[in-house]
Design an enzyme around this catalytic site. Structure first.
Site, short mmCIF file in Angstrom:
data_model
loop_
_atom_site.label_atom_id
_atom_site.label_comp_id
_atom_site.label_asym_id
_atom_site.label_seq_id
_atom_site.Cartn_x
_atom_site.Cartn_y
_atom_site.Cartn_z
N ASP A 282 0.82 -1.20 0.00
CA ASP A 282 0.00 0.00 0.00
C ASP A 282 0.86 1.26 0.00
O ASP A 282 2.06 1.22 0.29
CB ASP A 282 -0.88 0.04 1.26
CG ASP A 282 -1.85 -1.13 1.35
OD1 ASP A 282 -2.23 -1.66 0.30
OD2 ASP A 282 -2.22 -1.49 2.48
N TYR B 25 5.68 -10.00 6.91
CA TYR B 25 5.57 -8.58 7.20
C TYR B 25 5.93 -8.32 8.66
O TYR B 25 5.67 -9.17 9.53
CB TYR B 25 4.15 -8.07 6.97
CG TYR B 25 3.81 -7.77 5.53
CD1 TYR B 25 3.95 -6.47 5.03
CD2 TYR B 25 3.33 -8.76 4.68
CE1 TYR B 25 3.63 -6.18 3.71
CE2 TYR B 25 3.02 -8.47 3.36
CZ TYR B 25 3.16 -7.18 2.89
OH TYR B 25 2.84 -6.90 1.58
#
Length: 249
Positions: free
Chosen positions: A53, A112
């Protein structure tokens, strides 16, 4: 003869509108493709392992492209591309891979890390850590983390606009820990899965912290997750503390 080249890429996502090329916004894919175009004298398509993102960083994003430049070793794409790229994108590694290698579809796991600060940030930390106003209970957060291990319907954690046919993802790891060493006060949320939905990591972290502050029992949160009702999720956290850390093949 065409060669398939795999890149390992790090970037500071602060000034990018995400990975994927867009018409009028600066993206990571765009700036690398522009560098590849300068090298090749033509447009070159770059395929990433996933779409981070806007504002999300990467320590080791992976991507691949096909080249007809055969007079340099694959490893030499590192200095060649870095000489053409802006300071907030670096190529860490380049190597030749099998013709059928695909950075997205060949990936098995993606890791992540979401970085939090439970104290006043040092100036350079503001871009890469999210400030929390308190120190949360790790035992409760990690009890939440265990709820989503294995094959999980992640509908409740899915951001608007995600068009994935299935919301099921296999989550291998989901836990919070204190980062060792100085300076103190750094809290890390680490999550590893076969793939991720839009805003999924930011939503999971926000949901866990939201319900931890309310002292919600793990059983109750599990029931909430099973509803698949997006309106019951906690806030989707800002992107600047989040890093794509590793992709395994």
């Amino acid at each position: 003869m065409s060669r398939n080249i795999k890149l390992t890429i790090a970037y500071d996502g602060t000034d990018f509108c995400g990975w994927q090329r867009q018409d009028n916004d600066r993206t990571v894919q765009e700036v690398i493709e522009k560098a590849l175009e300068k090298m090749h004298g033509r447009a070159v398509s770059l395929t990433g392992s996933g779409r981070t993102d806007a504002g999300v960083h990467a320590a080791a994003q992976t991507a691949n492209f096909y080249t007809d430049i055969n007079n340099i070793e694959a490893s030499r794409f590192v200095p060649a591309l870095n000489s053409l790229l802006p300071h907030d994108v670096r190529i860490l590694d380049s190597c030749e891979v099998n013709e059928d290698f695909h950075a997205r579809f060949s990936a098995k796991m993606r890791l992540y890390k979401y970085q939090f600060l439970c104290r006043t940030p040092l100036p350079h930390e503001n871009r890469y850590y999210l400030k929390l106003h308190r120190f949360p209970r790790l035992e409760l957060l990690n009890a939440y983390g265990r709820l989503i291990l294995g094959e999980t319907d992640c509908s409740i954690f899915t951001g608007a606009g995600d068009n994935s046919k299935s919301k099921n993802r296999y989550i291998y790891r989901s836990y919070f820990y204190i980062e060792q060493g100085a300076p103190p006060g750094r809290l890390i949320f680490e999550i590893c899965a076969n793939a991720f939905l839009r805003n999924m990591v930011r939503s999971i972290a926000g949901t866990f912290l939201h319900y931890e502050e309310k002292e919600t029992l793990p059983q109750t949160l599990n029931e909430i997750i099973q509803t698949k009702d997006r309106t019951l999720a906690g806030p989707t956290l800002p992107p600047h503390g989040l890093f794509l850390w590793k992709v395994d093949y």
